[in-house]
Design an enzyme around this catalytic site. Structure first.
Site, PDB file in Angstrom:
ATOM      1  CG  ASP A 149      -0.766   0.250   2.640  1.00 49.89           C
ATOM      2  OD1 ASP A 149       1.297   0.201   2.784  1.00 49.89           O
ATOM      3  OD2 ASP A 149      -1.182   0.377   3.297  1.00 49.89           O
ATOM      4  CD  GLU A 155       0.474  -1.468   7.603  1.00 51.07           C
ATOM      5  OE1 GLU A 155       0.364  -0.818   8.846  1.00 51.07           O
ATOM      6  OE2 GLU A 155       0.875  -0.902   7.445  1.00 51.07           O
ATOM      7  CD  GLU A 192       7.297  -0.473   7.737  1.00 49.89           C
ATOM      8  OE1 GLU A 192       6.758  -1.543   7.246  1.00 49.89           O
ATOM      9  OE2 GLU A 192       7.432   0.440   7.163  1.00 49.89           O
TER      10      GLU A 192
HETATM   11  O1  KIV Z   1       3.721  -1.012   1.295  1.00 42.50           O
HETATM   12  C1  KIV Z   1       4.559  -1.477   1.718  1.00 42.50           C
HETATM   13  O2  KIV Z   1       5.363  -1.396   0.468  1.00 42.50           O
HETATM   14  C2  KIV Z   1       5.162  -3.023   2.605  1.00 42.50           C
HETATM   15  C3  KIV Z   1       6.079  -2.664   2.734  1.00 42.50           C
HETATM   16  C4  KIV Z   1       7.290  -1.312   2.575  1.00 42.50           C
HETATM   17  C5  KIV Z   1       6.791  -3.947   3.964  1.00 42.50           C
HETATM   18  O3  KIV Z   1       4.581  -2.489   3.658  1.00 42.50           O
END
Ligand code: KIV
Length: 286
Positions: free
Chosen positions: A59, A130, A197
């Site tokens: 996202d 998430e 992350e």
């Molecule tokens: O949205 C994204 O690109 C992500 C990654 C960087 C893990 O969640």
């Protein structure tokens, strides 16, 4: 949709060459996974040809592609549209669709419908969402119903407003303990992998040793089972300076800008198009 035994172009592909969520899970302890994001078919094809096993339609595209300040503006329609484009460009990689802000919060059926849409309509092979222990029941529900889930703990960009910014997580003893619990509960719920992350490298190493599924780090140090970066960061298409955890492997920003300038200069000077780049009036057609 990509099948294990045939490609859209009709050539036969061995099932063993195709990356599935289960194959990613089995990769624990067998070599590091280099994962990337993609947002369209053209780039997805290049990453697939480069042998990238897992392509996330993150996202983060709300920021890198659509120009928003946060990821919160990515909607289900936007994510489904980009996921379908990426899936069309891929033959081998596992395509993981990121469940956008508030798409997995309105009850189990709505969550399952949204996740199912990525698999059924967009051609993804898995979803990512998430959240830690507080999302374990949601994850278990999806997995039980046939949706492979990639977990994501630590810095959660969808919570930027409650976090008060993009800050490294897990630096206090209590926060580190919570992340240990998050990893344990998500593993128990059935995730096939876990994105870590923005957490200290030592904590990421500890979590990696503690869980039986691959950890995929971004800003989480070198000890994870794999790494993931946003493609636009990797190739220099996001503004400088990039965050500390990013390494630029190319300067596509300069390449594209220079190409556009050279083209504009040629058009202004009448050098483009040349005769060879123009059509004649004869009947040959080319
Ligand atoms: O949205 C994204 O690109 C992500 C990654 C960087 C893990 O969640």
């Amino acid at each position: 949709m990509r099948a294990a035994d045939s490609s859209p172009k009709g050539s036969v592909m061995k099932a063993a060459e195709v990356w599935t969520a289960e194959r990613i899970r089995r990769q624990k302890g067998r070599g590091r996974l280099a994962c990337l994001t993609a947002t369209d078919a053209a780039f997805a094809r290049l990453l697939d040809e480069a042998g990238i096993p897992l392509i996330l339609v993150g996202d983060s595209l709300a920021m890198t592609v659509l120009g928003h300040a946060t990821t919160l503006q990515a909607t289900m329609d936007v994510m489904a549209h980009h996921t379908a484009a990426v899936a069309r460009g891929v033959r081998r990689a596992l395509v993981v669709a990121d469940m956008p802000f508030l798409s997995f919060h309105g009850g189990r059926e709505r969550t399952l419908d949204n996740a199912g849409r990525f698999l059924r309509e967009s051609g993804a092979g898995a979803v990512k969402l998430e959240g830690g222990a507080f999302r374990a029941r949601t994850v278990a529900h999806l997995v039980r119903n046939g949706v492979p889930v990639l977990g994501h703990i630590g810095l959660l960009p969808q919570q930027v407003h409650t976090l008060g910014g993009y800050r490294v997580q897990g630096r206090t003893a209590a926060a580190a303990a919570q992340l240990r619990e998050d990893a344990r509960r998500l593993e128990e719920a059935g995730v096939f992998g876990l994105v870590l992350e923005g957490i200290p490298a030592e904590l990421a190493a500890e979590l990696t040793a503690a869980v039986a599924v691959p950890t995929i780090g971004i800003g989480a140090g070198p000890s994870c089972d794999g790494q993931i970066l946003v493609l636009h960061d990797l190739v220099g298409m996001t503004p400088d300076p990039p965050p500390r955890f990013v390494r630029r492997y190319a300067d596509a920003g300069t390449l594209v800008r220079d190409a556009a300038r050279a083209y504009a200069a040629d058009v202004a000077a009448g050098r483009f198009p040349s005769d060879a780049e123009s059509y004649g009036g004869g009947s040959s057609g080319d």
